[in-house]
Design an enzyme around this catalytic site. Structure first.
Site, PDB file in Angstrom:
ATOM      1  N   ALA A   1      -5.524  12.394  -2.533  1.00 40.67           N
ATOM      2  CA  ALA A   1      -6.523  11.365  -2.254  1.00 40.67           C
ATOM      3  C   ALA A   1      -5.874  10.028  -2.585  1.00 40.67           C
ATOM      4  O   ALA A   1      -4.921   9.962  -3.376  1.00 40.67           O
ATOM      5  CB  ALA A   1      -7.749  11.605  -3.117  1.00 40.67           C
TER       6      ALA A   1
ATOM      7  N   GLY B   1      -5.479  16.192  -3.267  1.00 41.10           N
ATOM      8  CA  GLY B   1      -6.333  16.360  -2.088  1.00 41.10           C
ATOM      9  C   GLY B   1      -5.561  16.933  -0.900  1.00 41.10           C
ATOM     10  O   GLY B   1      -6.148  17.607  -0.048  1.00 41.10           O
TER      11      GLY B   1
ATOM     12  N   GLU C   1      -5.648  20.560  -1.456  1.00 43.41           N
ATOM     13  CA  GLU C   1      -7.040  21.034  -1.255  1.00 43.41           C
ATOM     14  C   GLU C   1      -7.389  21.070   0.231  1.00 43.41           C
ATOM     15  O   GLU C   1      -8.054  21.993   0.702  1.00 43.41           O
ATOM     16  CB  GLU C   1      -8.003  20.127  -2.030  1.00 43.41           C
TER      17      GLU C   1
ATOM     18  N   GLU D   1      -3.466  16.237 -10.460  1.00 43.71           N
ATOM     19  CA  GLU D   1      -4.480  15.290 -10.945  1.00 43.71           C
ATOM     20  C   GLU D   1      -4.451  15.116 -12.454  1.00 43.71           C
ATOM     21  O   GLU D   1      -4.745  14.043 -12.985  1.00 43.71           O
ATOM     22  CB  GLU D   1      -5.882  15.759 -10.511  1.00 43.71           C
TER      23      GLU D   1
HETATM   24  N1  CAA Z   1      -2.481   7.564  -3.232  1.00 41.41           N
HETATM   25  C1  CAA Z   1      -2.078   6.333  -2.879  1.00 41.41           C
HETATM   26  N2  CAA Z   1      -0.799   6.016  -2.646  1.00 41.41           N
HETATM   27  C2  CAA Z   1       0.119   6.991  -2.783  1.00 41.41           C
HETATM   28  C3  CAA Z   1      -0.222   8.306  -3.146  1.00 41.41           C
HETATM   29  C4  CAA Z   1      -1.607   8.587  -3.372  1.00 41.41           C
HETATM   30  N3  CAA Z   1      -2.039   9.810  -3.706  1.00 41.41           N
HETATM   31  N4  CAA Z   1       0.895   9.056  -3.195  1.00 41.41           N
HETATM   32  C5  CAA Z   1       1.914   8.238  -2.867  1.00 41.41           C
HETATM   33  N5  CAA Z   1       1.457   6.998  -2.622  1.00 41.41           N
HETATM   34  C6  CAA Z   1       2.218   5.803  -2.222  1.00 41.41           C
HETATM   35  C7  CAA Z   1       3.015   5.242  -3.386  1.00 41.41           C
HETATM   36  O1  CAA Z   1       2.188   4.388  -4.180  1.00 41.41           O
HETATM   37  C8  CAA Z   1       4.106   4.491  -2.667  1.00 41.41           C
HETATM   38  O2  CAA Z   1       3.592   3.268  -2.196  1.00 41.41           O
HETATM   39  P1  CAA Z   1       4.441   1.892  -2.366  1.00 41.41           P
HETATM   40  O3  CAA Z   1       5.648   2.119  -1.512  1.00 41.41           O
HETATM   41  O4  CAA Z   1       3.518   0.836  -1.862  1.00 41.41           O
HETATM   42  O5  CAA Z   1       4.771   1.807  -3.819  1.00 41.41           O
HETATM   43  C9  CAA Z   1       4.378   5.361  -1.444  1.00 41.41           C
HETATM   44  O6  CAA Z   1       3.219   6.180  -1.288  1.00 41.41           O
HETATM   45  C10 CAA Z   1       5.575   6.261  -1.615  1.00 41.41           C
HETATM   46  O7  CAA Z   1       5.399   7.004  -2.809  1.00 41.41           O
HETATM   47  P2  CAA Z   1       6.504   7.074  -3.979  1.00 41.41           P
HETATM   48  O8  CAA Z   1       7.317   5.824  -3.999  1.00 41.41           O
HETATM   49  O9  CAA Z   1       5.811   7.455  -5.251  1.00 41.41           O
HETATM   50  O10 CAA Z   1       7.384   8.283  -3.408  1.00 41.41           O
HETATM   51  P3  CAA Z   1       8.282   9.325  -4.241  1.00 41.41           P
HETATM   52  O11 CAA Z   1       9.047  10.072  -3.212  1.00 41.41           O
HETATM   53  O12 CAA Z   1       8.987   8.639  -5.346  1.00 41.41           O
HETATM   54  O13 CAA Z   1       7.201  10.305  -4.945  1.00 41.41           O
HETATM   55  C11 CAA Z   1       5.249  11.701  -5.010  1.00 41.41           C
HETATM   56  C12 CAA Z   1       6.391  11.124  -4.153  1.00 41.41           C
HETATM   57  C13 CAA Z   1       5.812  12.654  -6.073  1.00 41.41           C
HETATM   58  C14 CAA Z   1       4.330  12.470  -4.068  1.00 41.41           C
HETATM   59  C15 CAA Z   1       4.495  10.554  -5.701  1.00 41.41           C
HETATM   60  O14 CAA Z   1       4.150   9.578  -4.715  1.00 41.41           O
HETATM   61  C16 CAA Z   1       3.206  10.957  -6.372  1.00 41.41           C
HETATM   62  O15 CAA Z   1       3.242  11.499  -7.458  1.00 41.41           O
HETATM   63  N6  CAA Z   1       2.069  10.669  -5.733  1.00 41.41           N
HETATM   64  C17 CAA Z   1       0.744  10.936  -6.294  1.00 41.41           C
HETATM   65  C18 CAA Z   1       0.414  12.425  -6.281  1.00 41.41           C
HETATM   66  C19 CAA Z   1      -0.944  12.634  -6.917  1.00 41.41           C
HETATM   67  O16 CAA Z   1      -1.182  12.367  -8.067  1.00 41.41           O
HETATM   68  N7  CAA Z   1      -1.868  13.137  -6.108  1.00 41.41           N
HETATM   69  C20 CAA Z   1      -3.232  13.425  -6.527  1.00 41.41           C
HETATM   70  C21 CAA Z   1      -4.130  12.278  -6.194  1.00 41.41           C
HETATM   71  S1  CAA Z   1      -5.765  12.438  -6.857  1.00 41.41           S
HETATM   72  C22 CAA Z   1      -6.569  13.513  -5.836  1.00 41.41           C
HETATM   73  O17 CAA Z   1      -6.030  13.966  -4.847  1.00 41.41           O
HETATM   74  C23 CAA Z   1      -8.005  13.856  -6.230  1.00 41.41           C
HETATM   75  C24 CAA Z   1      -8.628  14.948  -5.451  1.00 41.41           C
HETATM   76  O18 CAA Z   1      -8.704  16.076  -5.897  1.00 41.41           O
HETATM   77  C25 CAA Z   1      -9.224  14.708  -4.142  1.00 41.41           C
END
Ligand code: CAA
Length: 266
Positions: free
Chosen positions: A74, A117, A120, A140
């Site tokens: 998400a 998400g 999911e 998360e």
């Molecule tokens: N939401 C918003 N933006 C996101 C995102 C997310 N879930 N995941 C990645 N991005 C964005 C980053 O902020 C980044 O943007 P900028 O270039 O503007 O900084 C861009 O995508 C590229 O990401 P990274 O630079 O972090 O890429 P990476 O290759 O170094 O890492 C990753 C990849 C491991 C997937 C890392 O991006 C990450 O950990 N992302 C978040 C994963 C996460 O926590 N997901 C759960 C979200 S909460 C949820 O989903 C609740 C639910 O149950 C519905």
């Protein structure tokens, strides 16, 4: 009607030349944020799925992202300032709930990140084809929350209590092979092939009787969603119901006549 979307792509592909039978393909397309699932994307996704569900020429749907990411979760930016009250009043997951009502099979073609998400959403699909680079997880816990779109329930039903508990409490992702061994994905293929493989599976299903496919999906989900007895009764009712379809008559007749059945969906 062909809609234009900002965060997804939607296309139809014919199963074979001049068959008039299609599969629908929906591609998540917010590459700069690894297909993070914001509200606008989810609305578009659900609209596209519902459009395919209504289109009689479409028999199965493939849902995919990019090679690098199916979806990294998400959209954290969109959520970070929410309060309990504001997030409850927006009820964002109501959009997600509509995916549960899609009657046609959805085949997920997953490469790269399927996290939070994204994982999911994958688990809401009916069949999962993964590339060797796919990874599935519920991270998360690392950002101080828990899965909110069904992860604690669907992952636990698929993997069992202990593995699901480990993954949800540590946030550690499963790599594609591991996910396959644990039964979370149907098949793992090289990166160049995951989308083709998913389309081939969709096309195979598209050749079956659409009514039988619909009732079969419904019955399998019933087993997943409720108690055994209720599921058994539901399955039997759907089985009996098929005997008033032309496809049942044709399918059984064709078998006895040793020829290929022609299904009309009636
Ligand atoms: N939401 C918003 N933006 C996101 C995102 C997310 N879930 N995941 C990645 N991005 C964005 C980053 O902020 C980044 O943007 P900028 O270039 O503007 O900084 C861009 O995508 C590229 O990401 P990274 O630079 O972090 O890429 P990476 O290759 O170094 O890492 C990753 C990849 C491991 C997937 C890392 O991006 C990450 O950990 N992302 C978040 C994963 C996460 O926590 N997901 C759960 C979200 S909460 C949820 O989903 C609740 C639910 O149950 C519905």
């Amino acid at each position: 009607m062909t809609m234009t979307y900002k965060n997804i792509l939607s296309a139809k592909e014919e199963v074979s030349a001049k068959s008039g039978i299609n599969i629908g393909i929906v591609t998540l397309n917010r590459p700069t944020v690894l297909n993070a699932l914001n509200h606008e994307l989810m609305e578009e996704l659900v609209t596209a799925l519902e459009e395919f569900d209504r289109d009689d020429s479409v028999r199965a749907i493939v849902l995919t992202g990019s090679e690098r990411a199916f979806a990294a979760g998400a959209d954290i930016k969109e959520m970070s300032d929410e309060t309990t009250v504001s997030i409850m009043l927006k009820d964002r997951f109501a959009t997600w709930d509509r995916i549960k009502n899609i009657k046609k099979p959805i085949i997920a073609a997953i490469s790269g990140y399927a996290l939070g998400g994204g994982c999911e959403l994958t688990m809401m699909c009916d069949i999962i084809i993964a590339s060797e680079s796919a990874q599935f997880g519920q991270p998360e816990i690392n950002i101080g929350v828990i899965p909110g779109a069904g992860g604690t329930q669907r992952m636990t039903r698929v993997l069992g209590k202990y593995k699901a508990m480990e993954l949800i409490l540590t946030g550690r992702p499963l790599l594609a092979r591991e996910a396959y061994e644990l039964g979370l994905v149907n098949k793992v293929v090289p990166v160049e092939l995951y989308l083709e493989e998913a389309k081939a599976m969709a096309k195979e299903i598209a050749g079956k009787s659409p009514i039988a496919v619909r009732l079969a999906k419904e019955a399998v989900l019933k087993s997943f969603d409720g108690p055994l007895n209720e599921g058994l009764q539901f399955e039997r009712k759907n089985f009996y119901m098929l005997f008033s379809s032309e496809d049942q008559k044709e399918g059984m007749k064709a078998f006895l006549e040793k020829r290929k059945a022609t299904f009309t969906g009636k």
